[in-house]
Motif scaffolding. Structure first.
Motif, mmCIF file in Angstrom:
data_model
loop_
_atom_site.group_PDB
_atom_site.id
_atom_site.type_symbol
_atom_site.label_atom_id
_atom_site.label_comp_id
_atom_site.label_asym_id
_atom_site.label_seq_id
_atom_site.Cartn_x
_atom_site.Cartn_y
_atom_site.Cartn_z
ATOM 1 N N ASP A 135 66.021 -10.456 27.118
ATOM 2 C CA ASP A 135 65.559 -9.160 27.624
ATOM 3 C C ASP A 135 64.035 -9.082 27.728
ATOM 4 O O ASP A 135 63.492 -8.035 28.101
ATOM 5 N N PHE A 136 63.363 -10.164 27.414
ATOM 6 C CA PHE A 136 61.895 -10.130 27.400
ATOM 7 C C PHE A 136 61.320 -10.142 28.810
ATOM 8 O O PHE A 136 61.847 -10.776 29.724
ATOM 9 N N SER A 137 60.196 -9.434 28.950
ATOM 10 C CA SER A 137 59.357 -9.503 30.154
ATOM 11 C C SER A 137 57.917 -9.299 29.695
ATOM 12 O O SER A 137 57.668 -8.845 28.568
ATOM 13 N N VAL A 138 56.969 -9.633 30.541
ATOM 14 C CA VAL A 138 55.558 -9.477 30.183
ATOM 15 C C VAL A 138 55.254 -8.023 29.844
ATOM 16 O O VAL A 138 54.573 -7.721 28.863
ATOM 17 N N GLU A 139 55.772 -7.120 30.657
ATOM 18 C CA GLU A 139 55.534 -5.699 30.427
ATOM 19 C C GLU A 139 56.198 -5.229 29.134
ATOM 20 O O GLU A 139 55.609 -4.458 28.367
ATOM 21 N N GLN A 163 54.147 -6.281 26.098
ATOM 22 C CA GLN A 163 52.974 -5.437 25.862
ATOM 23 C C GLN A 163 53.388 -4.076 25.300
ATOM 24 O O GLN A 163 52.723 -3.541 24.402
ATOM 25 N N GLN A 164 54.485 -3.528 25.798
ATOM 26 C CA GLN A 164 54.981 -2.255 25.284
ATOM 27 C C GLN A 164 55.330 -2.354 23.801
ATOM 28 O O GLN A 164 55.031 -1.453 23.014
ATOM 29 N N GLN A 165 55.941 -3.460 23.415
ATOM 30 C CA GLN A 165 56.340 -3.606 22.017
ATOM 31 C C GLN A 165 55.149 -3.842 21.102
ATOM 32 O O GLN A 165 55.151 -3.391 19.951
ATOM 33 N N ILE A 224 51.830 -1.527 16.879
ATOM 34 C CA ILE A 224 50.530 -1.036 16.390
ATOM 35 C C ILE A 224 50.586 0.464 16.144
ATOM 36 O O ILE A 224 50.120 0.953 15.110
ATOM 37 N N SER A 225 51.157 1.211 17.086
ATOM 38 C CA SER A 225 51.207 2.669 16.955
ATOM 39 C C SER A 225 52.051 3.091 15.767
ATOM 40 O O SER A 225 51.712 4.013 15.035
ATOM 41 N N THR A 226 53.159 2.404 15.548
ATOM 42 C CA THR A 226 54.012 2.718 14.407
ATOM 43 C C THR A 226 53.261 2.492 13.112
ATOM 44 O O THR A 226 53.287 3.311 12.198
ATOM 45 N N GLU A 227 52.550 1.379 13.042
ATOM 46 C CA GLU A 227 51.813 1.072 11.835
ATOM 47 C C GLU A 227 50.719 2.103 11.589
ATOM 48 O O GLU A 227 50.500 2.543 10.485
ATOM 49 N N GLU A 236 46.029 -5.911 26.590
ATOM 50 C CA GLU A 236 46.159 -6.536 27.908
ATOM 51 C C GLU A 236 46.875 -7.871 27.793
ATOM 52 O O GLU A 236 46.804 -8.550 26.753
ATOM 53 N N PHE A 237 47.586 -8.229 28.840
ATOM 54 C CA PHE A 237 48.218 -9.543 28.918
ATOM 55 C C PHE A 237 47.185 -10.551 29.411
ATOM 56 O O PHE A 237 46.449 -10.284 30.369
ATOM 57 N N LEU A 238 47.141 -11.734 28.783
ATOM 58 C CA LEU A 238 46.141 -12.749 29.135
ATOM 59 C C LEU A 238 46.726 -13.859 29.993
ATOM 60 O O LEU A 238 46.321 -14.053 31.127
ATOM 61 N N TRP A 239 47.686 -14.612 29.450
ATOM 62 C CA TRP A 239 48.244 -15.710 30.233
ATOM 63 C C TRP A 239 49.583 -16.155 29.649
ATOM 64 O O TRP A 239 49.949 -15.820 28.524
#
Length: 216
Positions: free
Chosen positions: A86-90, A93-95, A100-103, A123-126
């Protein structure tokens, strides 16, 4: 033996007091045998030695008892990371943002220990294609803007890597780890107690370097 906070403080004070008393009795006779001319210097030396010994005893007790108790009581929090299929680049980044927000939202419970004044952007790098996996690299940039300096003099970066296995079942969760800039130590969310001091140290070191180089 695990002590309650108040008991630990009392025990610490007792250790401190006993250390001072033993050291004072040991060196007290030396002061008495000296003449008046050297008495002041000797007393100052004794006082310095007593304070140094007491501080050392307190630090030793903290490292061996209090700090271990705090680490034992700390509960590391994590999120449910997505599966490889189920992974995607977007989604990655959302996770990262969710993690971070949860923490940060649970700062009162001592998770990432980040003050609300910290701001960040991700941001996504590569993408890195390896023989047995794919790695997706992201960066989270941290700073503390203020009214006097809305544009911060320095920032600190944490780099996240999400790894997707090519040989393990696609229903398994992705592998996640992160590290801080200028550090080779790799952390995993499920095992890491993130500390605000790590980011502060990076920013302070950058500011010191700017001042030494006399950069604007």
């Amino acid at each position: 033996m695990v002590c309650a906070p108040e008991q630990g403080q009392k025990h610490l004070m007792l250790l401190w007091g006993h250390s001072v008393l033993r050291l004072y009795n040991k060196v007290g006779m030396e002061v008495k045998t000296m003449d008046n001319e050297n008495e002041s210097a000797a007393t100052e030396k004794v006082a310095h030695t007593i304070v140094k010994k007491a501080i050392h005893t307190a630090q030793e007790y903290y490292l061996n008892n209090v700090q271990k108790e705090e680490e034992a009581e700390y509960a590391i929090r994590n999120i449910q990371w997505t599966t490889c299929e189920d992974f995607s680049v977007e989604r990655g980044q959302q996770q990262i943002e969710e993690y971070i927000s949860t923490e940060r939202a649970l700062v009162v419970q001592q998770t990432w220990e980040l003050h609300k004044s910290w701001l960040h952007c991700s941001e996504f790098l590569w993408e890195e294609d390896l023989q047995y996996s794919k790695k997706y690299h992201y960066r989270v940039l941290w700073s503390i803007p203020t009214r006097r300096k809305p544009i911060p003099l320095a920032t600190a970066s944490t780099y996240f890597v999400i790894e997707i296995s090519k040989i393990k079942p696609a229903t398994l969760p992705v592998e996640v780890f992160f590290f801080l800039e200028s550090s080779r130590l790799i952390h995993r969310p499920e095992h890491c107690r993130f500390r605000e001091k790590w980011l502060k140290d990076i920013i302070e070191n950058k500011i010191i370097l700017r001042e030494r180089l006399k950069l604007p």
